[in-house]
Scaffold this active site. Structure first.
Site, short mmCIF file in Angstrom:
data_model
loop_
_atom_site.label_atom_id
_atom_site.label_comp_id
_atom_site.label_asym_id
_atom_site.label_seq_id
_atom_site.Cartn_x
_atom_site.Cartn_y
_atom_site.Cartn_z
N SER A 132 30.05 -70.62 -87.20
CA SER A 132 28.99 -70.25 -88.27
C SER A 132 28.15 -71.50 -88.19
CB SER A 132 29.72 -70.14 -89.76
OG SER A 132 30.42 -69.08 -89.53
N GLY A 133 28.27 -72.61 -87.43
CA GLY A 133 27.51 -73.71 -87.60
C GLY A 133 28.18 -74.79 -87.81
N THR A 190 29.71 -77.01 -85.45
CA THR A 190 29.05 -78.19 -84.53
C THR A 190 27.86 -78.79 -85.18
OG1 THR A 190 29.87 -76.96 -82.88
CG2 THR A 190 28.95 -78.75 -82.08
N HIS A 240 38.69 -75.26 -90.77
CA HIS A 240 38.28 -73.86 -90.95
C HIS A 240 39.29 -73.25 -92.21
CE1 HIS A 240 35.85 -73.63 -87.51
NE2 HIS A 240 36.79 -73.79 -86.60
#
Ligand SMILES: Nc1ncnc2c1ncn2[C@@H]1O[C@H](COP(=O)(O)OS(=O)(=O)O)[C@@H](OP(=O)(O)O)[C@H]1O
Length: 337
Positions: free
Chosen positions: A80-81, A83, A143
């Site tokens: 979902s972004g 990194t 996460h």
């Protein structure tokens, strides 16, 4: 859904490692499990699906991780972004440590600079990681869903930045990532349709997607000084404004007009998809020691709307319907292109 209750099975028969502690092995035997993309299993614990290493890490983290008030947690649903947000957060928070042309982000993958705390912990290891190598403020990734975060994160003054992404692009991004992993491990794979079915039923690492996103969304509404809720699509549209917003939220705003414009532009450029994917450290073949994904696996297209190239009309309709149903009344909506 299977239940892993057959204790007569030999160890490692689940496709997991064979050096598990007794506690970890016994836990796995009690949990519902579903085949994952690559033939290993996902295990359901308190309503959330985990790859086994993350599950042990989550439990161990809940027992041992002590958040500091100064810590920053970059929390995401996978693909979902993560990194990108890790890189941006690191670049903003540690910007005074060195000039941008010497930034560690140029030579080190963001996942190494900003470790997932649940990967650093494990029920298999006796050692509790010290994280002494991290600069202060420490920045961690995770996460783990909001409802399952270690108490010390929720109760301390540490800050959480969360990023999510429209579920159609998230699904396609995850699909490509898992295909690469399976290819590298020479393991079996599910078809796009089989994997889609699993995802619609919430069966993916850290899933269900909807609960993960809604958990952080609601928490951010209740506690906006602690949790900043971001969307990949918004960041893509106006990275500059969000870098400013992030810096303010994290307590390190840009001090004057000149710094604001020049430094923000440097950060946007340094962390851009185009820059990061071409760095030597993120070229194919490089990986973080002990990690299975290659650094290059974290960079694919970096676009909004790539789902249109892969999802059939009936697939996209189903995901859009699910999105409407699950987010109805929450005030949460996503741009799809
Ligand atoms: N710097 C930057 N800017 C914009 N987009 C980026 C960036 N870095 C990675 N990406 C894209 O993000 C997707 C990978 O998601 P994550 O980083 O969340 O993956 S992971 O959960 O950490 O494994 C994956 O998206 P897709 O290209 O759609 O697959 C990456 O390409």
């Amino acid at each position: 859904m299977e239940k892993a209750i057959d204790s007569s099975k030999p160890k490692a028969s689940h496709g997991v490692e064979d050096d598990l502690s007794n506690e970890a092995e016994e836990l796995l035997l009690t949990l519902p499990r579903e085949k994952n993309f690559d033939g290993t299993y996902l295990y359901q614990f308190n309503g959330v699906w985990y790859r086994h290493k993350f599950l042990y890490g989550m439990i161990s983290t809940r027992r041992h991780f002590q958040a500091r008030d100064s810590d920053i947690i970059v929390s995401t649903f996978p693909k979902s972004g993560t990194t990108w947000l890790k890189a941006l957060t690191y670049a903003i928070v540690h910007r005074s440590r060195c000039a941008f042309e010497h930034s560690p982000l140029l030579t080190t993958n963001p996942h190494e600079l900003v470790p997932f705390f649940e990967i650093s912990y494990s029920l298999n290891k006796k050692d509790i990681p010290s994280f002494e190598h991290l600069y202060t403020p420490r920045i961690f990734g995770t996460h783990i869903p909001y409802s399952t975060l270690p108490d010390s994160i929720v109760n301390s003054n540490c800050r959480i930045v969360y990023i999510c992404r429209n579920p159609l692009d998230q699904f396609i991004s995850c699909w490509h990532f898992l295909l690469k992993l399976a290819h590298d491990k020479e393991s079996e794979t599910l078809s796009l349709e089989e994997y889609f079915e699993k995802v619609c039923n919430g069966v993916q690492h850290a899933g269900p997607f909807w609960e993960h996103v809604l958990g952080y969304w609601k928490a951010s509404l209740d506690n906006s000084h602690k949790i900043l809720f971001l969307k990949y699509e918004d960041l893509k549209e106006d990275t500059h404004s969000y870098v400013k917003k992030l810096a303010e939220f994290l307590g390190c705003p840009f001090s004057n007009v000149e710094e604001k414009e020049r430094v923000i532009e440097e950060i946007v450029k340094l962390c851009s998809f185009e820059n990061m994917k071409d760095l030597e450290v993120n070229k194919p073949g490089r990986n973080i020691p002990g990690h299975i994904p290659k650094n290059s696996d974290y960079f694919r297209k970096g676009e909004v709307g790539d789902w249109t190239n892969y999802l059939t009309p009936s697939m996209s309709k189903r995901l859009k319907n699910l999105m409407e149903e699950k987010f109805s009344g929450s005030g949460l909506a996503f741009k799809l292109s």
